[in-house]
Structure formats: structure tokens, C-alpha cells
Design a protein around this motif. Structure first.
Motif, PDB file in Angstrom:
ATOM      1  N   GLY A 117      45.321  -6.301  16.539  1.00 29.07           N
ATOM      2  CA  GLY A 117      44.082  -6.094  17.277  1.00 29.07           C
ATOM      3  C   GLY A 117      42.837  -5.975  16.410  1.00 29.07           C
ATOM      4  O   GLY A 117      41.732  -5.933  16.935  1.00 29.07           O
ATOM      5  N   TRP A 118      42.983  -5.915  15.084  1.00 24.25           N
ATOM      6  CA  TRP A 118      41.821  -5.798  14.207  1.00 24.25           C
ATOM      7  C   TRP A 118      41.393  -7.169  13.706  1.00 24.25           C
ATOM      8  O   TRP A 118      42.219  -7.995  13.344  1.00 24.25           O
ATOM      9  N   ARG A 119      40.080  -7.394  13.691  1.00 24.10           N
ATOM     10  CA  ARG A 119      39.515  -8.641  13.174  1.00 24.10           C
ATOM     11  C   ARG A 119      38.414  -8.293  12.190  1.00 24.10           C
ATOM     12  O   ARG A 119      37.713  -7.299  12.352  1.00 24.10           O
ATOM     13  N   CYS A 120      38.243  -9.125  11.184  1.00 25.84           N
ATOM     14  CA  CYS A 120      37.164  -8.947  10.218  1.00 25.84           C
ATOM     15  C   CYS A 120      35.854  -9.342  10.894  1.00 25.84           C
ATOM     16  O   CYS A 120      35.741 -10.438  11.447  1.00 25.84           O
ATOM     17  N   GLY A 121      34.874  -8.450  10.868  1.00 22.70           N
ATOM     18  CA  GLY A 121      33.584  -8.725  11.500  1.00 22.70           C
ATOM     19  C   GLY A 121      32.872  -9.946  10.919  1.00 22.70           C
ATOM     20  O   GLY A 121      32.513 -10.869  11.655  1.00 22.70           O
ATOM     21  N   PRO A 122      32.655  -9.987   9.603  1.00 26.73           N
ATOM     22  CA  PRO A 122      31.935 -11.118   9.021  1.00 26.73           C
ATOM     23  C   PRO A 122      32.682 -12.452   9.125  1.00 26.73           C
ATOM     24  O   PRO A 122      32.071 -13.491   9.327  1.00 26.73           O
ATOM     25  N   CYS A 123      34.013 -12.440   8.999  1.00 23.37           N
ATOM     26  CA  CYS A 123      34.789 -13.690   8.958  1.00 23.37           C
ATOM     27  C   CYS A 123      35.405 -14.067  10.300  1.00 23.37           C
ATOM     28  O   CYS A 123      35.827 -15.210  10.490  1.00 23.37           O
ATOM     29  N   ASP A 124      35.513 -13.118  11.218  1.00 20.01           N
ATOM     30  CA  ASP A 124      36.166 -13.318  12.512  1.00 20.01           C
ATOM     31  C   ASP A 124      37.618 -13.783  12.341  1.00 20.01           C
ATOM     32  O   ASP A 124      38.106 -14.608  13.089  1.00 20.01           O
ATOM     33  N   GLU A 125      38.292 -13.254  11.319  1.00 23.25           N
ATOM     34  CA  GLU A 125      39.700 -13.558  11.049  1.00 23.25           C
ATOM     35  C   GLU A 125      40.554 -12.370  11.465  1.00 23.25           C
ATOM     36  O   GLU A 125      40.119 -11.220  11.365  1.00 23.25           O
ATOM     37  N   ASP A 126      41.783 -12.636  11.901  1.00 21.92           N
ATOM     38  CA  ASP A 126      42.724 -11.558  12.186  1.00 21.92           C
ATOM     39  C   ASP A 126      43.108 -10.874  10.877  1.00 21.92           C
ATOM     40  O   ASP A 126      43.370 -11.537   9.869  1.00 21.92           O
ATOM     41  N   MET A 127      43.129  -9.544  10.900  1.00 26.30           N
ATOM     42  CA  MET A 127      43.551  -8.788   9.727  1.00 26.30           C
ATOM     43  C   MET A 127      45.065  -8.915   9.583  1.00 26.30           C
ATOM     44  O   MET A 127      45.790  -9.030  10.575  1.00 26.30           O
ATOM     45  N   VAL A 128      45.549  -8.900   8.332  1.00 28.26           N
ATOM     46  CA  VAL A 128      46.981  -8.952   8.036  1.00 28.26           C
ATOM     47  C   VAL A 128      47.333  -7.773   7.128  1.00 28.26           C
ATOM     48  O   VAL A 128      46.489  -7.293   6.375  1.00 28.26           O
ATOM     49  N   MET A 129      48.568  -7.315   7.214  1.00 25.49           N
ATOM     50  CA  MET A 129      49.005  -6.205   6.379  1.00 25.49           C
ATOM     51  C   MET A 129      49.329  -6.706   4.969  1.00 25.49           C
ATOM     52  O   MET A 129      50.066  -7.681   4.818  1.00 25.49           O
TER      53      MET A 129
END
Length: 71
Positions: A13-25
């Protein structure tokens, strides 16, 4: 050094604001008062931005800071 996995800090559910990419662990090296910790945290695969969830920053990380400062 073993990697620390903190329950409840998934990237879902988390996305990087500047890149609009899904965060990964991914494993991240954190340093505090000359102590280094390898922690698995949500990271943007494009820019490398690391998310430290509020519950972790105000909970477990705060406890570790207090322990290290008391030494």
C-alpha cells in the motif's frame, strides 16, 4: 550482522511520492551513535527513498535510541 525484520512494517500500500513507484522491502543499513543496524524496510526501487513507518520510529527505534544513549 543479522538483519532485523520488524513485524507490521511491510511495503503493501505504500508508494514513493516523487516517483509514484510501489515500495518494496529491502535491507537498509541504519546508523545511530556509532552502532549499525541492518533492518528490512520499505524502499523505492527507483530512487532509493526509505520509509520508516511512524509506529517503528516512535516505538522500537525510540527504545533503541534510549538504550544506546544510556550507555
Amino acid at each position: 550482522m543479522s538483519m532485523i525484520t520488524v513485524p507490521g512494517t511491510g511495503a503493501d500500500g505504500w508508494r514513493c511520492g516523487p516517483c509514484d513507484e510501489d515500495m518494496v522491502m529491502k535491507p537498509v543499513d541504519l546508523t545511530y551513535l556509532n552502532s549499525q543496524f541492518n533492518v528490512e524496510l520499505p524502499v523505492c526501487p527507483k530512487c532509493g527513498y526509505v520509509l520508516i513507518p511512524e509506529q517503528l520510529a516512535l516505538g522500537k527505534m525510540h527504545q533503541v535510541e534510549q538504550l544506546l544513549e544510556d550507555k
